[in-house]
Design a protein around this motif. Structure first.
Motif, PDB file in Angstrom:
ATOM      1  N   ARG A   1      34.281   2.354  37.447  1.00  0.00           N
ATOM      2  CA  ARG A   1      33.843   1.508  36.319  1.00  0.00           C
ATOM      3  C   ARG A   1      32.352   1.261  36.440  1.00  0.00           C
ATOM      4  N   LEU A   2      31.638   1.507  35.326  1.00  0.00           N
ATOM      5  CA  LEU A   2      30.180   1.408  35.359  1.00  0.00           C
ATOM      6  C   LEU A   2      29.751  -0.044  35.487  1.00  0.00           C
ATOM      7  N   THR A   3      28.909  -0.301  36.498  1.00  0.00           N
ATOM      8  CA  THR A   3      28.327  -1.631  36.659  1.00  0.00           C
ATOM      9  C   THR A   3      26.897  -1.654  36.126  1.00  0.00           C
ATOM     10  N   ALA A   4      26.277  -0.486  36.028  1.00  0.00           N
ATOM     11  CA  ALA A   4      24.901  -0.405  35.538  1.00  0.00           C
ATOM     12  C   ALA A   4      24.724   0.879  34.742  1.00  0.00           C
TER      13      ALA A   4
ATOM     14  N   LEU B   1       8.801  16.428  23.065  1.00  0.00           N
ATOM     15  CA  LEU B   1       9.359  16.562  24.412  1.00  0.00           C
ATOM     16  C   LEU B   1       9.818  15.194  24.927  1.00  0.00           C
ATOM     17  N   THR B   2      10.645  15.206  25.938  1.00  0.00           N
ATOM     18  CA  THR B   2      11.017  13.951  26.603  1.00  0.00           C
ATOM     19  C   THR B   2      11.057  14.148  28.101  1.00  0.00           C
ATOM     20  N   GLU B   3      10.783  13.047  28.817  1.00  0.00           N
ATOM     21  CA  GLU B   3      11.179  12.949  30.212  1.00  0.00           C
ATOM     22  C   GLU B   3      12.058  11.710  30.299  1.00  0.00           C
ATOM     23  N   GLN B   4      13.262  11.881  30.810  1.00  0.00           N
ATOM     24  CA  GLN B   4      14.244  10.807  30.769  1.00  0.00           C
ATOM     25  C   GLN B   4      14.759  10.495  32.173  1.00  0.00           C
ATOM     26  N   ARG B   5      15.081   9.233  32.365  1.00  0.00           N
ATOM     27  CA  ARG B   5      15.749   8.802  33.599  1.00  0.00           C
ATOM     28  C   ARG B   5      17.111   8.219  33.221  1.00  0.00           C
ATOM     29  N   VAL B   6      18.150   8.646  33.917  1.00  0.00           N
ATOM     30  CA  VAL B   6      19.462   8.013  33.757  1.00  0.00           C
ATOM     31  C   VAL B   6      19.923   7.527  35.124  1.00  0.00           C
ATOM     32  N   GLY B   7      20.172   6.233  35.204  1.00  0.00           N
ATOM     33  CA  GLY B   7      20.738   5.639  36.411  1.00  0.00           C
ATOM     34  C   GLY B   7      22.101   5.062  36.083  1.00  0.00           C
ATOM     35  N   LEU B   8      23.102   5.448  36.869  1.00  0.00           N
ATOM     36  CA  LEU B   8      24.462   4.952  36.644  1.00  0.00           C
ATOM     37  C   LEU B   8      24.990   4.388  37.954  1.00  0.00           C
ATOM     38  N   GLY B   9      25.461   3.157  37.920  1.00  0.00           N
ATOM     39  CA  GLY B   9      26.115   2.563  39.085  1.00  0.00           C
ATOM     40  C   GLY B   9      27.576   2.314  38.760  1.00  0.00           C
TER      41      GLY B   9
END
Ligand code: MOS
Length: 763
Positions: free
Chosen positions: A323-326, A309-317
């Motif tokens: 345009r992705l900065t993070a 199993l997984t628990e995942q976090r995705v943060g996109l700025g």
């Protein structure tokens, strides 16, 4: 280091001259088998019932085995009463830790050359390590007698506290030592700071459940001892590794274990070395008779690991232009102390987007359970679910089409390693796919298309899987007096077309019709192959077959001597065609292999050659890509999700056989539909027991769940790989769940971030 580690070790700055594919040698043959939609050569044997699977191999005087499984997760066997079982009709013996032969613990992946799923000792003492572990094995004259007697074994336990609750275990989560040789943390810039400062952002959590392997052929082993040599009929995708690991367990030389596995009814990462092959060999040794241990479907769940199993976090700025900065992708999985499979779900984020900063990090929570293992695109399958859903959410917030958002973030070189891409045409895959699928008909406003009770939506997501080529493969080719070539390599065929594609390849290389080539495989006594894993077998074997073909042609040039129409020409001045060799500048100057052999008074000519080392992966960022398009209907009354149409548009180098390739892509997408909508192992956090070990309760897609699946590809060869090809066995499952989730959102306005996306989550 495991062979997977070696295969992808990322050294930098390898000069071009050392990369074998940098100047690809031209195809010698003229018959054009490669690229033709040849039907599988093993197909007739399978549909006609002539293919013999592991549990069908006959043996004289054979005993049938049945297993008793533990019902606690951790502790010791207190009492074990086998008297009733031993007295039951037909029983030859009952094997437990009290009488099992002494065996070393198998080496697991990541330990020496071991390939076992776990390095726990097998039936050597009274310790219990997971709920479902085999604690006794009954041998009887028939399967029914063995099954009956196994039910008569009575056992009690001294249970000890076990770590079987993920929520508790994750409190002590640690970094894995490595993830396939890569560090568990990758930071470029300060991604948390960049995310906090970004004018547009998402910061989301996703969960994916455990999955179990459900290949159509359950695992099994049919074994006999021939003196000190073990003959192990197995269903395996790792012949040589199994032979070496089992030999070590019994204190033998690798050549004293012969593993035979000509037909495998599906592998997907699960057909490796688990306890059942070793138990069967031990029981055969103890009884002095051949043994068949054929796992029931339930026993596969108890003894063969699956996806963790997984628990995942995705943060996109992102900035105002998208345009992705993070790019932050982190999370935790569960694993055991006795295996090494941390599930590389952050790998896609390393190379898909040109972000200004990165923070990628994985943790593992150790639990007392059956070892988890590889399952079709371990990591990438579920990592792309989180990442590609988050990209879709960001696109929505920015008011930018999700394909356009990906275009704006398309990198020109690998964004985390800085290496050049060997071959990357993802945007073409998107453009071709969008046109074919009718993406322009999608209404970006969710919940805007309805047909009766059904809400209709479209979604898209990126598919990606690494290119690996494993070292160590060698091929033998024998040309006989009639001009028939037999290519031999310890390769595996789980139904994907290995034998067919390699026969096509050898036919082209040697200038033979397909009927004049036999491909021998599925036997560890043949020249070494590589495991069929990491989608790497095809290119790894291509390189060996190419090298052996070239050597064979060189040997024929020598043997032809001065009395041949090709006399005086070097191998590179010749082409292979019409069952022999011809001058490139004078095609009528031709001599057949049969004629050369006859003049030399030889009955055959044989060479054996190893593949050159796979140094291309040290220099380039090498991946396959795809754009997955889904159209779903969601029933507004019941919440039921139906995938109505699906298109996979792939960029995977040159496609060697469009027919077998289409099946590989479709199979991956079908498994992706299961991942998206139904597959889930129910693991009881109180007992550590798998609660749904059957196909009645563990759902996989059936025909009515699968729509027409369209598949297209760029067919642009990678200039740095054998024949320009990439592996294609796993990429189909990647991106599929995200495309479906994004389509569900487009249909309903609902974001589902927890797999599987069952109807209860939509009500
Ligand atoms: Mo694959 S999961 O390497 O068979």
């Amino acid at each position: 280091m495991s062979i997977m580690d070696i295969a992808r070790t990322a050294l930098r700055h390898v000069p071009d001259a050392l990369v074998p594919g940098a100047k690809p040698s031209p195809m010698r043959g003229q018959h054009g088998q490669i690229g033709a939609p040849v039907s599988r050569l093993d197909g007739v044997l399978k549909v006609g019932g002539a293919a013999r699977f592991v549990s069908e191999v006959p043996m004289e005087e054979m005993l049938y085995a049945a297993l008793v499984h533990s019902t606690i997760a951790k502790g010791r066997i207190a009492t074990l009463d086998t008297a009733a079982a031993e007295a039951a009709p037909g029983v030859a013996l009952v094997m437990t830790h009290r009488n099992a032969p002494k065996m070393r613990a198998p080496q697991a992946f990541g330990q020496g050359s071991g390939v076992a799923g776990s390095n726990l000792p097998i039936m050597q003492d009274d310790a219990v390590h997971w709920n479902g572990e085999a604690i006794a094995l009954v041998l009887a004259d028939t399967q029914a007698q063995a099954d009956h007697a196994a039910a008569l074994v009575s056992v009690t336990y001294d249970a000890s506290p076990a770590t079987i609750d993920f929520d508790a275990a994750r409190a002590d989560a640690q970094h894995p030592k490595s993830i396939l040789g890569e560090p568990p943390v990758l930071d470029i810039g300060d991604a948390e700071k960049a995310l906090a400062a970004a004018p547009h952002k998402v910061d989301l959590r996703y969960t994916t459940p455990r999955h179990n392997h459900n290949a159509i052929e359950p695992h099994g082993a049919t074994v006999r001892w021939d003196g000190d040599t073990l003959i192990l009929h197995d269903a395996t995708q790792m012949l040589n590794g199994t032979a070496a690991t089992v030999a070590d367990v019994f204190g033998l030389k690798p050549e004293q274990v012969r593993v035979l596995s000509p037909f495998v009814g599906g592998g997907f990462g699960g057909k490796g070395l688990w306890s059942h092959q070793i138990l069967a060999a031990a029981a055969a040794k103890l009884s002095g008779r051949p043994v068949r241990l054929s796992l029931t479907r339930e026993a596969v769940y108890r003894l063969v690991g699956g996806r963790t199993l997984t628990e995942q976090r995705v943060g996109l700025g992102a900035d105002a232009d998208g345009r992705l900065t993070a790019l932050i992708h982190t999370g935790v999985t569960s694993m055991t102390s006795h295996n090494n499979c941390p599930e590389q779900f952050t790998f896609p984020a390393r190379h898909l987007y040109a972000a200004g900063s990165f923070h990628l990090e994985q943790h593992i929570a150790e639990m007392d359970m059956l070892a988890n293992t590889f399952m079709r695109a371990p990591g990438e399958s579920i990592g792309t679910f989180a990442l590609e859903c988050a990209i879709d959410e960001l696109a929505e917030r920015l008011g930018i089409d999700p394909i356009e958002l990906r275009r704006r973030n398309e990198p020109t070189e690998d964004p985390t390693s800085g290496n050049a891409f060997s071959s990357r045409h993802l945007l073409k895959a998107y453009a071709d796919g969008a046109k074919r699928f009718g993406w322009e008909r999608r209404n970006a406003t969710p919940s805007s298309r309805r047909e009766g009770e059904w809400l209709i939506g479209m979604g898209v997501a990126t598919a990606t899987y690494p290119y690996y080529r494993m070292p160590g493969a060698a091929a033998r080719i024998e040309m006989d007096a009639s001009g028939h070539a037999t290519v031999a390599i310890a390769g595996q065929e789980m139904g994907m077309g290995t034998a067919t594609v390699q026969a096509q390849h050898a036919a082209d290389r040697l200038g033979l019709p397909l009927e004049a080539v036999t491909f021998e495989y599925g036997d560890s006594a043949l020249p070494a192959g590589v495991m069929a894993g990491g989608s790497a077998q095809t290119t790894s074997i291509l390189a060996a077959v190419a090298a052996a073909s070239d050597e064979l042609i060189g040997a024929f040039v020598k043997l032809a001597g001065n009395d041949s129409p090709i006399a005086g020409r070097r191998a590179d001045e010749l082409v292979a065609r019409d069952g022999g060799l011809a001058r490139a500048d004078e095609p009528s100057a031709h001599e057949s292999y049969a004629s050369i052999l006859a003049r030399a008074g030889r009955s055959s000519l044989t060479v054996e050659t190893a593949a050159p080392k796979p140094v291309e992966t040290m220099k380039y960022s090498m991946h396959s890509y795809g754009a997955q398009f889904a159209e779903v209907g969601v029933n507004a009354v019941t919440g039921e999700v139906r995938v109505r149409r699906f298109l996979g548009s792939f960029d995977c180098g040159r496609i060697l056989n469009p027919k077998t390739a289409t099946s590989q892509f479709r199979g991956g997408i079908i498994m992706g539909i299961g991942l998206a909508l139904m597959e889930e192992t129910l693991f009881d956090p109180r007992t550590g027991r798998v609660m749904n070990p059957s196909l009645a309760e563990y759902h996989v897609p059936v025909h009515l769940d699968v729509p027409e699946i369209d598949v297209i590809w760029t067919d642009i060869p990678d200039p740095h790989t054998p024949l320009g090809a990439h592996g294609i066995g796993e990429i189909g499952i990647t991106g599929t769940a995200a495309a479906i989730a994004n389509a569900i959102h487009n249909a309903t306005g609902r974001r589902l971030r927890d797999l599987p996306m069952t109807l209860d989550k939509l009500l």
